[in-house]
Design a protein around this motif. Structure first.
Motif, PDB file in Angstrom:
ATOM      1  N   UNK A 286       1.564  -6.392  -5.889  1.00 40.03           N
ATOM      2  CA  UNK A 286       0.162  -5.977  -5.900  1.00 40.03           C
ATOM      3  C   UNK A 286       0.086  -4.630  -5.165  1.00 40.03           C
ATOM      4  N   UNK A 287      -0.043  -3.554  -5.940  1.00 36.57           N
ATOM      5  CA  UNK A 287       0.043  -2.213  -5.344  1.00 36.57           C
ATOM      6  C   UNK A 287      -1.340  -1.586  -5.227  1.00 36.57           C
ATOM      7  N   UNK A 288      -1.587  -0.932  -4.106  1.00 44.71           N
ATOM      8  CA  UNK A 288      -2.817  -0.143  -3.920  1.00 44.71           C
ATOM      9  C   UNK A 288      -2.408   1.262  -3.497  1.00 44.71           C
ATOM     10  N   UNK A 289      -2.947   2.267  -4.180  1.00 46.90           N
ATOM     11  CA  UNK A 289      -2.715   3.653  -3.769  1.00 46.90           C
ATOM     12  C   UNK A 289      -3.801   4.066  -2.777  1.00 46.90           C
ATOM     13  N   UNK A 290      -3.403   4.668  -1.672  1.00 41.95           N
ATOM     14  CA  UNK A 290      -4.360   5.258  -0.737  1.00 41.95           C
ATOM     15  C   UNK A 290      -4.022   6.733  -0.647  1.00 41.95           C
ATOM     16  N   UNK A 291      -5.002   7.591  -0.879  1.00 40.44           N
ATOM     17  CA  UNK A 291      -4.692   9.011  -0.954  1.00 40.44           C
ATOM     18  C   UNK A 291      -5.880   9.849  -0.473  1.00 40.44           C
TER      19      UNK A 291
ATOM     20  N   UNK B 246       5.077   3.520  -6.417  1.00 41.41           N
ATOM     21  CA  UNK B 246       3.988   2.603  -6.753  1.00 41.41           C
ATOM     22  C   UNK B 246       4.146   2.030  -8.143  1.00 41.41           C
ATOM     23  N   UNK B 247       4.476   2.887  -9.092  1.00 39.54           N
ATOM     24  CA  UNK B 247       4.643   2.444 -10.486  1.00 39.54           C
ATOM     25  C   UNK B 247       5.790   1.434 -10.582  1.00 39.54           C
TER      26      UNK B 247
ATOM     27  N   UNK C  74       0.856  -1.183   0.000  1.00 42.30           N
ATOM     28  CA  UNK C  74       0.000   0.000   0.000  1.00 42.30           C
ATOM     29  C   UNK C  74       0.895   1.236   0.000  1.00 42.30           C
ATOM     30  N   UNK C  75       0.614   2.132  -0.924  1.00 47.79           N
ATOM     31  CA  UNK C  75       1.319   3.411  -0.941  1.00 47.79           C
ATOM     32  C   UNK C  75       0.384   4.411  -0.265  1.00 47.79           C
ATOM     33  N   UNK C  76       0.743   4.823   0.923  1.00 48.72           N
ATOM     34  CA  UNK C  76      -0.112   5.728   1.701  1.00 48.72           C
ATOM     35  C   UNK C  76       0.365   7.158   1.458  1.00 48.72           C
TER      36      UNK C  76
ATOM     37  N   UNK D  13       3.273  -4.566   3.228  1.00 53.64           N
ATOM     38  CA  UNK D  13       4.164  -3.406   3.382  1.00 53.64           C
ATOM     39  C   UNK D  13       3.362  -2.142   3.086  1.00 53.64           C
ATOM     40  N   UNK D  14       3.501  -1.157   3.958  1.00 53.14           N
ATOM     41  CA  UNK D  14       2.899   0.156   3.699  1.00 53.14           C
ATOM     42  C   UNK D  14       4.037   1.170   3.585  1.00 53.14           C
ATOM     43  N   UNK D  15       4.068   1.878   2.476  1.00 56.04           N
ATOM     44  CA  UNK D  15       5.084   2.928   2.318  1.00 56.04           C
ATOM     45  C   UNK D  15       4.402   4.273   2.528  1.00 56.04           C
ATOM     46  N   UNK D  16       4.873   5.004   3.514  1.00 54.80           N
ATOM     47  CA  UNK D  16       4.282   6.309   3.833  1.00 54.80           C
ATOM     48  C   UNK D  16       4.946   7.370   2.968  1.00 54.80           C
TER      49      UNK D  16
END
Ligand code: NAD
Length: 313
Positions: free
Chosen positions: A25-30, A16-17, A4-6, A73-76
């Protein structure tokens, strides 16, 4: 890996790209609704070093994160002032094995993250990759970069090394750094001088660097950072860091003609700045350790004045 890209702005999109292209498996959270909508409806439009590409990566508004999604994994990658709210909103994504990597600029973010996540799952880092946003769903990626990171608690060392491998498999040039606090403070010195000063002075870095007072001001600010860092067992050599800034930031053939990102945020885009987490963090830490920080305090106040004059939001 489920990642997750937070905070999927310029840098979140870049990471993310690259992670998506490597098969994760990437999810954008914005939190920016029109950006989330554009990414979902038209795809993320990326100018990658001059080449136009479109990526279809799912995005979700942070206030609408679903309970049933979980992340390895969450990347802030929010701006610093958005971090606390983001962590509140993504609580349901964090399970007992989720690793949280913070790559924001600035210092002291672990104090906020620790309110929501056990220290054993927190990884701190910084990055020399760059990116810019051109509007909702549109980013520009330029050049190459590196990432350095380390676990906050000793137990997190295996997690940190696993994340280094995941980033490297995506071409993000990551290393495990024993001395990550030094790297974070060194970058904060660059941001703590160039960002605030060039924003207030409405100047690019080279023009500022050629003024007769630049050296004295930069040295004074870096000295405040180093005195605070010393209280956290981080040794910053003031002369070396000032030399590094002067050699790199003022070079007209490389980055000297650029305006730092804070200038772009506040002067060009009327957005609030991260000053409270760069110079402002030094002021707060200085009070805690009994270190005077008059230059950082004055610069922080000036930037807040400018934010108010420009009605930044
Ligand atoms: P960004 O401003 O592009 O994105 C951060 C957040 O702000 C995202 O949630 C994004 O959707 C939102 N946002 C962006 N523009 C907006 C607008 N006009 N209206 C409403 N919301 C908007 O930030 P970034 O450049 O990705 O930086 C994230 C972190 O990484 C920061 O701590 C920054 O200092 C650091 N950093 C940035 C770079 C860089 O080159 N951009 C390099 C290294 C570190």
């Amino acid at each position: 890996m489920k990642i997750v890209i937070a905070g999927a702005g310029a840098m979140g999109s870049r990471f993310g790209v690259m992670l998506h292209q490597a098969g994760n498996e990437v999810l954008f959270v914005d939190g920016w609704e029109s950006h989330v909508q554009a990414v979902n409806e038209q795809g993320l439009h990326v100018n990658d070093n001059g080449e136009e590409k479109i990526f279809h990566i799912p995005a979700v508004l942070q206030s609408k994160v679903k309970e049933d999604t979980q992340a390895d994994l969450i990347i802030l990658f929010t701006k610093a002032m958005q971090l606390d709210q983001m962590l509140q909103d993504i609580q349901s994504l964090i399970h007992s094995d989720t690793k949280i990597l913070c790559l924001l600029n600035g210092i002291g973010h672990e104090e906020i993250i620790e309110k929501y996540v056990a220290p054993t799952h927190i990884l701190l880092g910084n990055t020399m990759w760059t990116a810019g946003m051109n509007g909702p769903g549109k980013v520009t990626l330029f050049g190459n970069g590196t990432v350095a990171l380390k676990n906050l608690a000793p137990e997190g060392v295996e997690d940190a090394k696993e994340v280094v491998d995941v980033l490297n498999s995506s071409g993000l040039n990551a290393t495990y750094s024993e001395n990550i606090l030094f790297a974070i403070y060194k970058k904060a010195c660059v941001n703590g001088t160039m960002n605030g000063l060039c924003t207030i002075l409405d100047s690019n870095m080279a023009d500022f660097g050629e003024t007769t007072t630049a050296h004295e001001i930069v040295e004074a600010i870096v000295t405040e950072f180093s005195l605070v860092a010393k209280n956290e067992n981080v040794e910053l050599n003031v002369k070396e860091i000032v030399d590094y800034i002067e050699m790199n930031c003022y070079n007209r053939d490389t980055i000297g003609l650029h305006h730092p990102s804070m200038h772009q945020d506040l002067i060009l885009n009327n957005r609030l700045t991260e000053i409270d987490y760069i110079n402002g963090a030094v002021v707060r830490k200085g009070k805690k350790y009994g270190v005077p920080t008059p230059y950082c305090a004055f610069l922080t106040s000036l930037i807040h004045c400018k934010e108010q004059i420009l009605k930044a939001h």
